[in-house]
Write a protein that holds these residues in place. Sequence first.
Motif, mmCIF file in Angstrom:
data_model
loop_
_atom_site.group_PDB
_atom_site.id
_atom_site.type_symbol
_atom_site.label_atom_id
_atom_site.label_comp_id
_atom_site.label_asym_id
_atom_site.label_seq_id
_atom_site.Cartn_x
_atom_site.Cartn_y
_atom_site.Cartn_z
ATOM 1 N N GLU A 169 4.763 3.182 33.487
ATOM 2 C CA GLU A 169 3.840 2.534 32.546
ATOM 3 C C GLU A 169 3.518 1.119 33.000
ATOM 4 O OE1 GLU A 169 2.237 3.840 30.196
ATOM 5 O OE2 GLU A 169 3.274 5.735 29.824
ATOM 6 N N LEU A 170 4.501 0.406 33.518
ATOM 7 C CA LEU A 170 4.262 -0.949 33.997
ATOM 8 C C LEU A 170 3.302 -0.943 35.178
ATOM 9 C CD1 LEU A 170 4.804 -3.987 34.144
ATOM 10 C CD2 LEU A 170 6.849 -3.474 35.502
ATOM 11 N N LEU A 171 3.505 -0.046 36.123
ATOM 12 C CA LEU A 171 2.626 0.018 37.290
ATOM 13 C C LEU A 171 1.205 0.381 36.879
ATOM 14 C CD1 LEU A 171 4.998 1.752 39.868
ATOM 15 C CD2 LEU A 171 4.206 -0.617 39.897
ATOM 16 N N LEU A 172 1.057 1.278 35.911
ATOM 17 C CA LEU A 172 -0.282 1.622 35.407
ATOM 18 C C LEU A 172 -0.950 0.391 34.816
ATOM 19 C CD1 LEU A 172 -2.527 3.620 34.572
ATOM 20 C CD2 LEU A 172 -1.195 4.063 32.473
ATOM 21 N N PHE A 173 -0.200 -0.365 34.008
ATOM 22 C CA PHE A 173 -0.745 -1.571 33.394
ATOM 23 C C PHE A 173 -1.173 -2.581 34.459
ATOM 24 C CE2 PHE A 173 0.140 -5.905 31.796
ATOM 25 C CZ PHE A 173 -0.788 -5.965 30.775
ATOM 26 N N LEU A 174 -0.339 -2.800 35.461
ATOM 27 C CA LEU A 174 -0.660 -3.774 36.507
ATOM 28 C C LEU A 174 -1.891 -3.337 37.306
ATOM 29 C CD1 LEU A 174 2.911 -4.717 37.807
ATOM 30 C CD2 LEU A 174 1.420 -6.047 36.298
ATOM 31 N N HIS A 175 -2.019 -2.055 37.571
ATOM 32 C CA HIS A 175 -3.212 -1.561 38.263
ATOM 33 C C HIS A 175 -4.471 -1.821 37.422
ATOM 34 C CE1 HIS A 175 -1.908 0.341 41.975
ATOM 35 N NE2 HIS A 175 -0.862 0.872 41.351
ATOM 36 N N LYS A 176 -4.359 -1.611 36.100
ATOM 37 C CA LYS A 176 -5.513 -1.847 35.220
ATOM 38 C C LYS A 176 -5.869 -3.328 35.184
ATOM 39 C CE LYS A 176 -6.218 2.396 33.714
ATOM 40 N NZ LYS A 176 -6.095 2.747 32.305
ATOM 41 N N GLY A 223 -0.851 -5.036 44.822
ATOM 42 C CA GLY A 223 -1.829 -5.847 45.529
ATOM 43 C C GLY A 223 -2.007 -7.270 45.054
ATOM 44 N N PHE A 224 -1.162 -7.734 44.136
ATOM 45 C CA PHE A 224 -1.252 -9.136 43.722
ATOM 46 C C PHE A 224 -0.633 -10.033 44.793
ATOM 47 C CE2 PHE A 224 -1.858 -7.263 39.533
ATOM 48 C CZ PHE A 224 -2.788 -8.121 38.966
ATOM 49 N N TRP A 240 -0.255 -15.589 40.039
ATOM 50 C CA TRP A 240 -0.703 -14.527 40.939
ATOM 51 C C TRP A 240 -2.218 -14.406 40.910
ATOM 52 C CZ3 TRP A 240 3.217 -11.879 43.537
ATOM 53 C CH2 TRP A 240 4.511 -12.136 43.060
ATOM 54 N N ASN A 241 -2.778 -13.900 42.022
ATOM 55 C CA ASN A 241 -4.187 -13.490 41.994
ATOM 56 C C ASN A 241 -4.380 -12.279 42.886
ATOM 57 O OD1 ASN A 241 -4.389 -14.354 44.677
ATOM 58 N ND2 ASN A 241 -5.397 -16.283 44.160
#
Length: 435
Positions: free
Chosen positions: A283-290, A383-384, A434-435
């Motif tokens: 769920e965390l990885l999905l959120f970060l991708h979004k 990718g951040f 982060w960017n």
Amino acid sequence: MLGSWSQLQTQSQLMSSSNSHDRHQEEETPGPPTAFHMRQLLVSCADLISQSDYSAAKRFFSILSSNSSPYGDSTERLVHQFIRALSLRLKGHGISTSIAPAAHVFNINNMVTSRPCGTNDKMLISYESDQETLRSCYLSLNKITPFIRFCHLTANQAILEAIQVGQQVIHIIDFDIMHGVQWPPLMQALAERSNNSLHPPPMLRITGTGHDLNVLHRTGDRLLKFAQSLGLRFHFHPLLLLNNDPTSLAHCLPSAITLLPDEALAVNCVSYLHRFLKDDSRELLLFLHKIKALNPKVGTVAEREANHNHPLFLQRFLEALDHYTALFDSLEATLPPNSRERLAVEQIWFGREIMDIVAEEGEGRRERHQKFETWEMMLKSVGFIKVPLSPFARSQAELLLRLNYPSDGYQLRILNNSFFLGWQNHSLFSVSSWN
């Protein structure tokens, strides 16, 4: 009581090979248990519970209870919270103890600060309890400790530096905005920066998430009034989390967020990412991708520097004991003994967290803090790229500590281009950009 302490002291020593004593010490008449011994008993009790030896664990409760109090020194107060949490964990296994982990709400203004510990002490342990009490406690936490202000100040500076002077529309997505106390200083900085340049003040848009629509509207109204006093154009967009579940938002991004052309987007996650962690990080990885798909100019992350997500109860308990020992010691050293605000923060805010970490398991456990290395790995994996926090941000943080929290115990460290604030040599919070 001394006889019980002597028996349990000897039993604890026999069960802990790393804490052995000379034989002649065991034969001496024991005095009151020291902070070290109280910690030893707590760990031994938790160890027995982890092995499902509940009858043996119960023998520790009377000595721990009689030597703890929410009104004593930092060790007594810490033990009080942990023994209640252990009692609640036992209750979940159908084992009753003499400790009553009450789930009532108390009014901070009506609290007494010097009476014996008893089973009728009122303490909040529910996440769905009185919101006004939680609000008061959060504001007290923000006032008497530097941790929230440090996170907000450092994140704000990272946002300010990432957005160019002259940018006409700035959009901040604040995940779990709570009462919005982070944003008035940023508004002031934006207004001052505009006054010192030839550019007009920007329009500031804030999308704030939360689980109570009334709280979100009140937060938006306060921020609007403050922005108007500075001459800033301002729009607030509340975004309600269904069932207070952050994962519900991850599935509806980016459609739930209104983005405007040519606006500079910043994403703010202060004490938020750990809420996505369960038994895995999907769920965390999905959120970060979004979030990455939104293409923000900057993302700010602040989290506890602790591993409270270990699958093994005893390891989680030991990590929590170290973390909250440092927190309680910091409050002991910087606040008077009769501080009502300290008592409220310890019993409500930290006490609620300790209850969750120690007593809950599975999906019911919410305080799943991880150390900075975990967040760094997760953010880089999608990718951040880390943005080093500036020397000016460091000087601001140092000034905050020096002027408002003058104690040598608070220590600011810079590691891997990120900031860590802790007590003595124990890091407690981290902030990164982060960017």
